[in-house]
Design an enzyme around this catalytic site. Sequence first.
Site: not given
Length: 291
Positions: A52, A96, A119
């Site tokens: 990422k 994450q 997200d």
Amino acid sequence: MIILDGKKISNDIKDEIAKEVSLIKSKGEKAPHLAAVLVGTDGASMTYVGAKVKACERVGFQSTLIDLPEETSEEVLLSKIHELNTNDDIDGFIVQLPLPKHIDEQKVLMAIDPEKDVDGFHPVNVGRMALDLPCFLPATPFGILELIERYGIETSGKNLVVMGRSHIVGRPMSILMSQKRSAGDATVTLVHSRTKNLSEITSKADIIVAAIGISEFLTGDMVKEGVVVIDVGITRVPDASKKNGFRLAGDVHFESVSKKASYITPVPGGVGPMTIAMLLKNTLLARTRRL
Ligand code: GUN
């Protein structure tokens, strides 16, 4: 049989984003800035977060990696999130998953400012998604929609089976594909670990999204001729013939299913790169909303 080349499409999307970033910079504005929080040293999570950050560089974004030790307390993580929420330089950030067991994942996700939740995991964004309102779509389902659209695959009125009910993929995928949209309007069935007669259901599917987390679970005998197959799974399977001792396998037994499929995603190089591209797209959206 056509391979749905997520690597190529994600590169096209990254090129499009890079152009927009150049435009933002040419106006004297700051480039989008994504932060990623990683707690612990889980191998797969480290790989994903690394990818990422690298993708941010590729499109001209600023990025910040916040690497915290496994034993970080929930309190410390929550104060880090508060810092990111209030730091005006950060346009969007992700935490994450999975988190270490001593941390309440839901509490952490709910602490993220929905405006920076690229997200799309915060209940405000999930609710807005379910109601078809503007929101940050979760990156993996968003990437699958984009892949289906860019290959011009017809979904309207089709029997679409989602395998798996995770909050990250299965559940949002089932909601999105049932909505009125260009990749949507499908008749959706969601199957999971308690589903009876699973093969009977999958064998009637025109499109299957496999996201159950069991390697090579969907086999050729479970699908019909011409099926479109999207494989979200990615598991390390021990393989002595490989230098690193493993190979990457999806939730689909590629060899048998690809013989019957009209379209199929490979693993790796299918859904994975699309997820990263859509995270960048969400970050660009967060930036432009704040401009
Ligand atoms: N873990 C697996 N997939 C994801 C994702 O899309 N976002 C985050 N933050 N963690 C994940």
